[in-house]
Design an enzyme around this catalytic site. Structure first.
Site, PDB file in Angstrom:
ATOM      1  N   LYS A 179       1.220 -11.861   8.222  1.00 33.38           N
ATOM      2  CA  LYS A 179       0.806 -10.988   7.114  1.00 33.38           C
ATOM      3  C   LYS A 179       0.231 -11.832   5.971  1.00 33.38           C
ATOM      4  O   LYS A 179       0.898 -12.711   5.438  1.00 33.38           O
ATOM      5  CB  LYS A 179       2.015 -10.179   6.612  1.00 33.38           C
ATOM      6  CG  LYS A 179       1.753  -9.358   5.331  1.00 33.38           C
ATOM      7  CD  LYS A 179       2.965  -8.527   4.921  1.00 33.38           C
ATOM      8  CE  LYS A 179       2.776  -7.837   3.564  1.00 33.38           C
ATOM      9  NZ  LYS A 179       3.953  -7.061   3.134  1.00 33.38           N
TER      10      LYS A 179
ATOM     11  N   LYS B 147       4.585  -1.134  -7.824  1.00 34.74           N
ATOM     12  CA  LYS B 147       5.933  -1.702  -7.892  1.00 34.74           C
ATOM     13  C   LYS B 147       6.390  -1.781  -9.347  1.00 34.74           C
ATOM     14  O   LYS B 147       5.572  -2.005 -10.237  1.00 34.74           O
ATOM     15  CB  LYS B 147       5.928  -3.136  -7.342  1.00 34.74           C
ATOM     16  CG  LYS B 147       5.854  -3.266  -5.843  1.00 34.74           C
ATOM     17  CD  LYS B 147       5.879  -4.748  -5.443  1.00 34.74           C
ATOM     18  CE  LYS B 147       5.698  -4.924  -3.956  1.00 34.74           C
ATOM     19  NZ  LYS B 147       6.784  -4.352  -3.154  1.00 34.74           N
TER      20      LYS B 147
ATOM     21  N   ARG C  40       2.352  -3.368   7.116  1.00 42.84           N
ATOM     22  CA  ARG C  40       2.245  -2.808   8.466  1.00 42.84           C
ATOM     23  C   ARG C  40       0.837  -2.299   8.742  1.00 42.84           C
ATOM     24  O   ARG C  40       0.402  -2.251   9.886  1.00 42.84           O
ATOM     25  CB  ARG C  40       3.304  -1.709   8.657  1.00 42.84           C
ATOM     26  CG  ARG C  40       3.143  -0.527   7.753  1.00 42.84           C
ATOM     27  CD  ARG C  40       4.423   0.297   7.638  1.00 42.84           C
ATOM     28  NE  ARG C  40       5.421  -0.340   6.766  1.00 42.84           N
ATOM     29  CZ  ARG C  40       6.644   0.128   6.561  1.00 42.84           C
ATOM     30  NH1 ARG C  40       7.043   1.232   7.158  1.00 42.84           N
ATOM     31  NH2 ARG C  40       7.466  -0.513   5.757  1.00 42.84           N
TER      32      ARG C  40
ATOM     33  N   ASP D 240       0.724  -8.461  -3.732  1.00 44.45           N
ATOM     34  CA  ASP D 240       1.138  -7.082  -3.459  1.00 44.45           C
ATOM     35  C   ASP D 240       1.650  -6.423  -4.737  1.00 44.45           C
ATOM     36  O   ASP D 240       2.799  -6.623  -5.140  1.00 44.45           O
ATOM     37  CB  ASP D 240       2.238  -7.074  -2.380  1.00 44.45           C
ATOM     38  CG  ASP D 240       2.659  -5.654  -2.005  1.00 44.45           C
ATOM     39  OD1 ASP D 240       1.970  -4.702  -2.420  1.00 44.45           O
ATOM     40  OD2 ASP D 240       3.671  -5.508  -1.280  1.00 44.45           O
TER      41      ASP D 240
HETATM   42  N1  BES Z   1       5.852  -7.077   0.383  1.00 44.14           N
HETATM   43  C1  BES Z   1       6.789  -6.034   0.353  1.00 44.14           C
HETATM   44  C2  BES Z   1       8.158  -6.425   0.922  1.00 44.14           C
HETATM   45  C3  BES Z   1       8.916  -7.523   0.212  1.00 44.14           C
HETATM   46  C4  BES Z   1       9.954  -7.208  -0.640  1.00 44.14           C
HETATM   47  C5  BES Z   1       8.629  -8.835   0.449  1.00 44.14           C
HETATM   48  C6  BES Z   1      10.664  -8.217  -1.260  1.00 44.14           C
HETATM   49  C7  BES Z   1       9.342  -9.840  -0.171  1.00 44.14           C
HETATM   50  C8  BES Z   1      10.369  -9.533  -1.025  1.00 44.14           C
HETATM   51  C9  BES Z   1       6.281  -4.842   1.175  1.00 44.14           C
HETATM   52  O1  BES Z   1       4.912  -4.675   1.199  1.00 44.14           O
HETATM   53  C10 BES Z   1       6.867  -3.614   0.563  1.00 44.14           C
HETATM   54  O2  BES Z   1       6.599  -3.363  -0.568  1.00 44.14           O
HETATM   55  N2  BES Z   1       7.665  -2.880   1.337  1.00 44.14           N
HETATM   56  C11 BES Z   1       8.290  -1.705   0.877  1.00 44.14           C
HETATM   57  C12 BES Z   1       8.186  -0.661   1.964  1.00 44.14           C
HETATM   58  C13 BES Z   1       8.624   0.707   1.546  1.00 44.14           C
HETATM   59  C14 BES Z   1       7.630   1.276   0.537  1.00 44.14           C
HETATM   60  C15 BES Z   1       8.701   1.570   2.766  1.00 44.14           C
HETATM   61  C16 BES Z   1       9.737  -2.010   0.553  1.00 44.14           C
HETATM   62  O3  BES Z   1      10.365  -2.768   1.301  1.00 44.14           O
HETATM   63  O4  BES Z   1      10.226  -1.535  -0.449  1.00 44.14           O
HETATM   64 ZN    ZN Z   2       3.796  -6.448   0.962  1.00 42.41          ZN
HETATM   65 ZN    ZN Z   3       4.144  -3.593  -0.461  1.00 40.13          ZN
END
Ligand code: BES
Ligand code: ZN
Ligand code: ZN
Length: 505
Positions: free
Chosen positions: A269, A281, A355, A274
Site C-alpha cells: 500500500k 480523519k 483496500r 492519508d
Molecule cells: N491508514 C489507515 C489505517 C491506519 C490507522 C494506519 C492507524 C496506521 C495507523 C486506513 O486507511 C484507515 O483509515 N482505515 C480505517 C478504516 C475504516 C474507515 C473502515 C480505520 O481503520 O479506521
Molecule cells: Zn490509509
Molecule cells: Zn484511511
C-alpha cells in the site's frame, strides 16, 4: 557504507577497537577471554561486576572506561536468561545489540571489538547469527535527522565492528554479515522514505525513486501514470487519487531469474498521505499519516535486496501510489468504483482507501502473472493496531501452508506476525446493496481488520495462494525496542520478505 563489519577467527583480546564489547547471558562466569580482556581494562573487574550487581539481565549494561591505549572502554551487555528450551532468545540478542549501538553513539565510540555468546547457545548457524547481528547494527545506527540542522543532534553513523568468532565458522559468519548489512541498509531505506514529510514524497516522486533505484540492476521497473491507470481500468486507484492535486502512480517491479523458478508476488500500500478524504480523519489520527506508504516502502526496499542477492525465485512487485485528500473533485461517500478485474464497490467511507488501491494491484498482479505465492503488506486498519498493538503484524489468509511459511519467516527475521481470522462470514459483512462490495464492513460485525482482509480477498484471482499483512500497528512509533527510534518508522516487512524469498524452497 556506514558500517564496516568483519568476523575474525581471533580471540577478543587480539582484536582492535576503541571499545571491547562482550554480550553475556544472565548468570555468566568471568573466565576465558572475557576475564582476560576485562582485567586488561580494569584489574579488579571481578569486584567491579559484583559491586555493580551486573549479572547479564536482558540489555543490562556495564560500561567501564579505561586507560588502555588512551581512552577506551570495556563494555558488557546482557542477553538475558535462556528460554525453556535451554537456548538463548534471538530477539534478546537483537535488543542487546541495539543497546550496544546506542552506547557507542552516546559516547562517540567509532569502533569496537565484539564477542557474542556461542552460536550453539542459540542453536543457530554462524551465517544466521552474523546476518541478524549485522542487520541490527545497521538498523540501530539509523536516525532520521535529514531535517535537523543542529549538528549535535546527528549521531555518528559510521561504526567499525571487528567480531571475534574464535572456534566458530568464520566464513559462515562473514557470509551472513554481508547479507545482514544489505538487509539492514534496505530497512533503513524504507524507514527514510516513510519518515520523509508527505509533501516531499509524493506518488510521482516515490515512483521515480523506485525507478532510479533499479537502474543497472536485474530488477525491471515500469511506472504507469494516471493516463495508463485509466486505460487499464484501475478505478480504485484513480478514485482514491481524485481529490489530490498529485497524480497517482502504479509501480511494477520484476526480478526474473528463470522461467521454471517459482514466482513470488508482493503488493504494498502506497498512500503517501492519508487525510481520510471527505470522511476526514480527526487531527490526532492524521498526525502520522505519512506512514501510510509503509507497505510500499517495504516492498520497494525488498526489491533492492533482491537485486543484490539474486535469489533463485522470481519476484514481482506491484505498488499502487496515491494521496488521499478531500477536495471539490474528491470521491464521495456513496460513489461506486469499478476495479481492474471488473468488480465494483460502493465507497461508504473514503478513509477506507487502502483496500481500494490494493484491489487494483491484487487483481492486476494475479491476472497478469502466474504466482506461487502472493503477499500484500499495508497499514490498513486501526482495528489491527488496536487488536495486536505495536509488536505483531496482523496476518490473514486462506492458505494454511503459506501462512505457516510466513509465520516462520517472521520468527527468523524478527518481523513477528500473529494470525487474525478470515472466512466467509467476513465476506458477507462487506456486501453492498448497490454494488458488488462495500468498502467498509457492517457495524454489527466489527472486526475491522478481518473485514478489510475479506475485501482484499475478492481481488485475488486464479486461486493464487495469498497472505495479507496488516502493519498499521507495527510500521511506526514502536516503543521499547532498542534498535528502533521513537515516533519514526520501523521498516517492518523488509526483513520478513527477504527471509521468505531467501529461504523459499
Ligand atoms: N491508514 C489507515 C489505517 C491506519 C490507522 C494506519 C492507524 C496506521 C495507523 C486506513 O486507511 C484507515 O483509515 N482505515 C480505517 C478504516 C475504516 C474507515 C473502515 C480505520 O481503520 O479506521
Ligand atoms: Zn490509509
Ligand atoms: Zn484511511
Amino acid at each position: 557504507m556506514a558500517i564496516t563489519m568483519k568476523a575474525f577467527d581471533v580471540a577478543l583480546q587480539d582484536l582492535d577497537g576503541k571499545a571491547h564489547v562482550v554480550l553475556v547471558e544472565d548468570g555468566f562466569k568471568l573466565e576465558g577471554s572475557l576475564k582476560e580482556v576485562g582485567e586488561r581494562h580494569f584489574s579488579n573487574i571481578a569486584e567491579l561486576i559484583q559491586e555493580q550487581k551486573f549479572t547479564g539481565k536482558q540489555s543490562e549494561q556495564l560500561i567501564v572506561p579505561s586507560a588502555l591505549d588512551g581512552v577506551s572502554y570495556f563494555i558488557m551487555v546482557g542477553v538475558g536468561k535462556p528460554k525453556k528450551s535451554g537456548n538463548l532468545s534471538i530477539e534478546g540478542l537483537r535488543r542487546a545489540m541495539g543497546t550496544v549501538v546506542r552506547i557507542l553513539q552516546a559516547k562517540s565510540i567509532p569502533s569496537m571489538a565484539l564477542q557474542l555468546p556461542a552460536c550453539s547457545r542459540y542453536d543457530k548457524t554462524g551465517d544466521y547469527i552474523g546476518q541478524q547481528v549485522a542487520s541490527i547494527i545497521a538498523m540501530a545506527t539509523y536516525k532520521f535527522d535529514s531535517y535537523i540542522t543542529e549538528e549535535s543532534r546527528h549521531p555518528e553513523k559510521t561504526i567499525e565492528v571487528n567480531l571475534s568468532v574464535k572456534d566458530e565458522n568464520q566464513e559462515a559468519f562473514n557470509h551472513g554479515i554481508e547479507k545482514g548489512l544489505e538487509v539492514g541498509t534496505a530497512v533503513n531505506l524504507a524507514r527514510q522514505w516513510v519518515n520523509t514529510p508527505p509533501s516531499d514524497l509524493t506518488p510521482a516522486g516515490f515512483a521515480e525513486i523506485a525507478q532510479d533505484m533499479t537502474k543497472d540492476t536485474d530488477v525491471k521497473c515500469t511506472v504507469f501514470d494516471d493516463q495508463k491507470a485509466k486505460q487499464l481500468g484501475m478505478g480504485g486507484l484513480l478514485g482514491v487519487s481524485r481529490g489530490s492535486l498529485e497524480e497517482c502512480r502504479f509501480v511494477l517491479m520484476e526480478y526474473k531469474v528463470s522461467d521454471d523458478a517459482p514466482t513470488i508476488g508482493l503488493v504494498g500500500k502506497g498512500i503517501t498521505f492519508d487525510s481520510g478524504g471527505l470522511s476526514l480523519k480527526p487531527p490526532a489520527y492524521m498526525e502520522t499519516m505519512k506512514e501510510d506508504m509503509s507497505g510500499a516502502a517495504a516492498v520497494i526496499a525488498t526489491m533492492k535486496v533482491v537485486g543484490k542477492i539474486k535469489p533463485n525465485v522470481n519476484v514481482i512487485a506491484a505498488v499502487p501510489m496515491a494521496e488521499n485528500l478531500p477536495s471539490g473533485d474528491a470521491t464521495k461517500p456513496g460513489d461506486i468504483l469499478k476495479f481492474y478485474n471488473g468488480k465494483t464497490a460502493e465507497v461508504k467511507n473514503t478513509d477506507a482507501e487502502g483496500r481500494l488501491i490494493l484491489a487494483d494491484a491484487l487483481s492486476y498482479i494475479t491476472k497478469n502473472y502466474k504466482l506461487d505465492a502472493l503477499l500484500d503488506i499495508a497499514t490498513l486498519t486501526g482495528a489491527c493496531a488496536y487488536a495486536l498493538g505495536p509488536y505483531f503484524t496482523g496476518m490473514m489468509g486462506f492458505d494454511e501452508d503459506l501462512m505457516d511459511t510466513v509465520k516462520q519467516a517472521g520468527c527468523n527475521s524478527g518481523d513477528k506476525v500473529w494470525r487474525l481470522p478470515l472466512d466467509s462470514d467476513y465476506t458477507a459483512a462487506i456486501k453492498s446493496e448497490v454494488a458488488d462490495l462495500c468498502n467498509i464492513g457492517k457495524k454489527s460485525v466489527q472486526a475491522g481488520a478481518s473485514t478489510a482482509g475479506a475485501f482484499l480477498a475478492a481481488f485475488v484471482e486464479n486461486d493464487t495462494p495469498w497472505v495479507h499483512l496488516d502493519i498499521a500497528g507495527t510500521a511506526f512509533n514502536v516503543p521499547g525496542v532498542s534498535y528502533y527510534r521513537p515516533e519514526t518508522a520501523t521498516g517492518v516487512g523488509v526483513r520478513l520478505f527477504v527471509d521468505l524469498i531467501d529461504n523459499w524452497a
